[in-house]
Design a protein around this motif. Sequence first.
Motif, PDB file in Angstrom:
ATOM      1  N   LYS A 157       0.846  -1.188   0.163  1.00  0.00           N
ATOM      2  CA  LYS A 157      -0.004  -0.146  -0.232  1.00  0.00           C
ATOM      3  C   LYS A 157       0.526   1.183  -0.074  1.00  0.00           C
ATOM      4  O   LYS A 157       0.097   2.297  -0.333  1.00  0.00           O
ATOM      5  N   ALA A 158       2.016   1.133   0.415  1.00  0.00           N
ATOM      6  CA  ALA A 158       2.811   1.929  -0.002  1.00  0.00           C
ATOM      7  C   ALA A 158       3.018   3.542  -0.983  1.00  0.00           C
ATOM      8  O   ALA A 158       3.304   2.412  -1.573  1.00  0.00           O
ATOM      9  N   ILE A 159       2.977   4.215  -0.825  1.00  0.00           N
ATOM     10  CA  ILE A 159       2.997   5.351  -1.746  1.00  0.00           C
ATOM     11  C   ILE A 159       4.416   6.199  -1.347  1.00  0.00           C
ATOM     12  O   ILE A 159       5.135   6.423  -1.123  1.00  0.00           O
ATOM     13  N   ALA A 160       5.097   6.153  -2.610  1.00  0.00           N
ATOM     14  CA  ALA A 160       6.702   6.863  -2.835  1.00  0.00           C
ATOM     15  C   ALA A 160       5.817   8.588  -2.461  1.00  0.00           C
ATOM     16  O   ALA A 160       5.408   9.071  -3.141  1.00  0.00           O
ATOM     17  N   PRO A 161       7.134   9.085  -1.620  1.00  0.00           N
ATOM     18  CA  PRO A 161       7.517  10.680  -1.893  1.00  0.00           C
ATOM     19  C   PRO A 161       7.292  11.526  -2.651  1.00  0.00           C
ATOM     20  O   PRO A 161       7.874  10.830  -3.764  1.00  0.00           O
ATOM     21  N   ASP A 162       7.190  12.427  -3.053  1.00  0.00           N
ATOM     22  CA  ASP A 162       6.883  13.285  -4.221  1.00  0.00           C
ATOM     23  C   ASP A 162       8.862  13.917  -4.484  1.00  0.00           C
ATOM     24  O   ASP A 162       9.200  14.171  -5.593  1.00  0.00           O
ATOM     25  N   TYR A 163       9.230  14.431  -3.139  1.00  0.00           N
ATOM     26  CA  TYR A 163      10.832  14.924  -3.614  1.00  0.00           C
ATOM     27  C   TYR A 163      11.452  14.550  -3.063  1.00  0.00           C
ATOM     28  O   TYR A 163      11.539  14.910  -1.534  1.00  0.00           O
ATOM     29  N   ALA A 164      12.891  13.888  -2.957  1.00  0.00           N
ATOM     30  CA  ALA A 164      13.709  13.841  -2.398  1.00  0.00           C
ATOM     31  C   ALA A 164      14.388  15.278  -2.019  1.00  0.00           C
ATOM     32  O   ALA A 164      15.082  15.989  -3.059  1.00  0.00           O
ATOM     33  N   LEU A 165      15.376  15.090  -0.375  1.00  0.00           N
ATOM     34  CA  LEU A 165      15.634  16.271  -0.575  1.00  0.00           C
ATOM     35  C   LEU A 165      17.062  15.822  -0.004  1.00  0.00           C
ATOM     36  O   LEU A 165      18.416  16.940   0.538  1.00  0.00           O
ATOM     37  N   GLY A 166      17.693  14.907  -0.257  1.00  0.00           N
ATOM     38  CA  GLY A 166      18.832  14.440  -0.348  1.00  0.00           C
ATOM     39  C   GLY A 166      19.235  13.164   1.097  1.00  0.00           C
ATOM     40  O   GLY A 166      18.040  13.657   2.114  1.00  0.00           O
ATOM     41  N   ALA A 167      19.862  13.081   1.793  1.00  0.00           N
ATOM     42  CA  ALA A 167      20.272  11.799   2.343  1.00  0.00           C
ATOM     43  C   ALA A 167      20.461  12.663   3.960  1.00  0.00           C
ATOM     44  O   ALA A 167      21.758  13.200   3.975  1.00  0.00           O
ATOM     45  N   HIS A 168      19.493  12.016   5.009  1.00  0.00           N
ATOM     46  CA  HIS A 168      20.288  12.633   6.522  1.00  0.00           C
ATOM     47  C   HIS A 168      20.209  14.237   6.241  1.00  0.00           C
ATOM     48  O   HIS A 168      21.339  14.557   7.632  1.00  0.00           O
ATOM     49  N   VAL A 169      20.100  14.763   5.343  1.00  0.00           N
ATOM     50  CA  VAL A 169      20.020  16.405   5.843  1.00  0.00           C
ATOM     51  C   VAL A 169      18.478  17.110   6.627  1.00  0.00           C
ATOM     52  O   VAL A 169      19.360  18.477   7.198  1.00  0.00           O
ATOM     53  N   ALA A 170      17.853  15.991   7.081  1.00  0.00           N
ATOM     54  CA  ALA A 170      17.572  16.419   7.958  1.00  0.00           C
ATOM     55  C   ALA A 170      16.030  17.476   8.025  1.00  0.00           C
ATOM     56  O   ALA A 170      16.607  18.896   9.457  1.00  0.00           O
ATOM     57  N   PRO A 171      14.836  17.792   6.917  1.00  0.00           N
ATOM     58  CA  PRO A 171      14.432  18.615   7.474  1.00  0.00           C
ATOM     59  C   PRO A 171      13.368  19.180   8.460  1.00  0.00           C
ATOM     60  O   PRO A 171      12.871  17.964   8.082  1.00  0.00           O
ATOM     61  N   LEU A 172      13.248  20.225   8.580  1.00  0.00           N
ATOM     62  CA  LEU A 172      12.114  19.870  10.127  1.00  0.00           C
ATOM     63  C   LEU A 172      11.300  21.526   9.700  1.00  0.00           C
ATOM     64  O   LEU A 172      10.186  20.840   9.404  1.00  0.00           O
ATOM     65  N   GLY A 173      11.860  22.611   9.379  1.00  0.00           N
ATOM     66  CA  GLY A 173      10.750  23.394   9.005  1.00  0.00           C
ATOM     67  C   GLY A 173      10.965  24.059   7.777  1.00  0.00           C
ATOM     68  O   GLY A 173      11.564  23.785   6.745  1.00  0.00           O
ATOM     69  N   MET A 174       9.394  24.339   6.922  1.00  0.00           N
ATOM     70  CA  MET A 174       8.899  24.639   6.248  1.00  0.00           C
ATOM     71  C   MET A 174       7.624  25.990   5.923  1.00  0.00           C
ATOM     72  O   MET A 174       6.792  25.298   6.277  1.00  0.00           O
ATOM     73  N   THR A 175       7.736  26.646   4.814  1.00  0.00           N
ATOM     74  CA  THR A 175       7.185  27.272   4.397  1.00  0.00           C
ATOM     75  C   THR A 175       6.740  27.603   2.644  1.00  0.00           C
ATOM     76  O   THR A 175       7.621  27.499   2.509  1.00  0.00           O
ATOM     77  N   PHE A 176       5.508  27.580   2.308  1.00  0.00           N
ATOM     78  CA  PHE A 176       5.557  28.343   1.362  1.00  0.00           C
ATOM     79  C   PHE A 176       5.520  29.370   0.896  1.00  0.00           C
ATOM     80  O   PHE A 176       5.676  30.010   1.806  1.00  0.00           O
ATOM     81  N   SER A 177       6.400  29.582  -0.283  1.00  0.00           N
ATOM     82  CA  SER A 177       6.122  31.453  -0.802  1.00  0.00           C
ATOM     83  C   SER A 177       5.093  31.928  -0.986  1.00  0.00           C
ATOM     84  O   SER A 177       5.006  31.428  -1.595  1.00  0.00           O
ATOM     85  N   ARG A 178       5.438  33.068  -0.759  1.00  0.00           N
ATOM     86  CA  ARG A 178       4.323  34.192  -1.771  1.00  0.00           C
ATOM     87  C   ARG A 178       5.200  35.641  -2.534  1.00  0.00           C
ATOM     88  O   ARG A 178       6.176  35.728  -2.149  1.00  0.00           O
ATOM     89  N   PRO A 179       4.704  35.784  -3.647  1.00  0.00           N
ATOM     90  CA  PRO A 179       5.482  37.316  -4.428  1.00  0.00           C
ATOM     91  C   PRO A 179       5.209  37.623  -4.042  1.00  0.00           C
ATOM     92  O   PRO A 179       4.460  38.617  -2.629  1.00  0.00           O
ATOM     93  N   GLY A 180       7.290  38.956  -4.289  1.00  0.00           N
ATOM     94  CA  GLY A 180       6.366  40.264  -3.110  1.00  0.00           C
ATOM     95  C   GLY A 180       7.604  40.387  -2.317  1.00  0.00           C
ATOM     96  O   GLY A 180       8.550  41.521  -2.572  1.00  0.00           O
ATOM     97  N   GLY A 181       7.593  39.852  -0.945  1.00  0.00           N
ATOM     98  CA  GLY A 181       8.605  39.462  -0.407  1.00  0.00           C
ATOM     99  C   GLY A 181      10.169  39.753  -0.502  1.00  0.00           C
ATOM    100  O   GLY A 181      10.822  40.271   0.465  1.00  0.00           O
TER     101      GLY A 181
END
Length: 439
Positions: free
Chosen positions: A328-352
């Motif tokens: 049943k397992a789904i593969a993720p959309d996008y690899a960030l690299g091995a052991h980079v430990a992503p914690l924070g994320m936020t979508f950007s927006r135009p302008g700033g």
Amino acid sequence: MVAVGATLFLAGCGDSAKLAPELTVGPRPQLTEPHKTLIPTVNVAPAIGWTDAAMPIPAEGLKVTALARGLDHPRWVYTLPNGDILVAESNKPPKPGGGASDGGDGLVAKMRNWVMGKVMGRAGAGVPSANRITLLRDADGDGVAEVKQVFMTNLMSPYGMVLVGNELFIANADALVKVPYTEGQTSISANPTLVTPLPAGINHHWTKNVIANADGSKLYVTVGSNSNIGENGLEAEEGRAAIWEVDTRTGEKRMFASGLRNPNGMGWDPDTQVLWTVVNERDEIGSDLVPDYLTSVKDGAFYGWPWSYYGGIVDARVTPQNPAMTAKAIAPDYALGAHVAPLGMTFSRPGGMPEQFASGVFIGEHGSWNRKPKSGYKVVFVPFIGGKPSGPPVDVLTGFLSADEKAQGRPVGVALDKGGALIVADDVGNAVWRVSKAK
């Protein structure tokens, strides 16, 4: 024997990387064969902090200021509608009965946890939790907060925060709670009200994040696993390695997605309104396995942990196996690299920010102990087109490692401020950075 084992562990014995880092990035990463060793690869960047005037290095076209220094292990940031920034100053909670939370009570587990405690101490993660939220206010917009005010205290390892109407929801290590909030107030003394308990106890992964949907009717809460690959028993994983959906009004919850070893940052794609998250994958099978990832989150989906990774790639270490779940397992959309430990994320927006950062995701990569050479320790941007990642990660903020690979800082939570500049929590540097257009 323990001393010898600890010395070998801390010395970083194990494999060396076989792939160039860029090959473990993108929608179709190259995956090596597992490389299991008796002693895992350990390559810790000792925490030294920043000197008085030092700061991370922004990409061309950007500038960085210290919104605030002298904080106590700032982990997460959240922007209120009036522009104030809330900072969760937090770390791992004590386990029931005292002492640091660990991953089991057997002799092997205790030896491993003792060693890992030493490793995490060197990495800057061994400090007590301040258990508070601090408010930062930059009224004149110069990138430096004139107000640094204790906002709330007596919390339990707080992490994620989200405002819905006039209620501020806080994801503690053991529960989702809420307090009333009035715009502009600089402190809250009200006792938090329980919304719903969250899986706690051992707390191998203690961080809990929370965001709301567009109308505020539902909250989404991340809960990491209690182990690397279920080695503490699956009963210890009940309700974990998952994202929960919580009814804002009643506190009733249901599991929204599972098999996500340690999800942290979440965000809604502004174009498609799809939920995305970043996930820390499993350790101890090689410097190139398993890539951490960024993925859309489908309602009811299972993403493999602990039995498999990247869809149906079986982790032979996990017993007993579960072919039905692996299928049943789904593969993720996008690899960030091995052991980079992503914690924070936020979508950007135009302008700033400059135009090249108008559409995509900013990600705080905390850096991991389990890769040689080191990876992560920076903030990156993944561009999006049509609701999907559209190119390789772009460095936004670097320089967290010194020339001799000591950690001056480690980025964690990221958010946009009211004007669209990027705010970055730095738990080793005890600072919050503001990244904006260079002028």
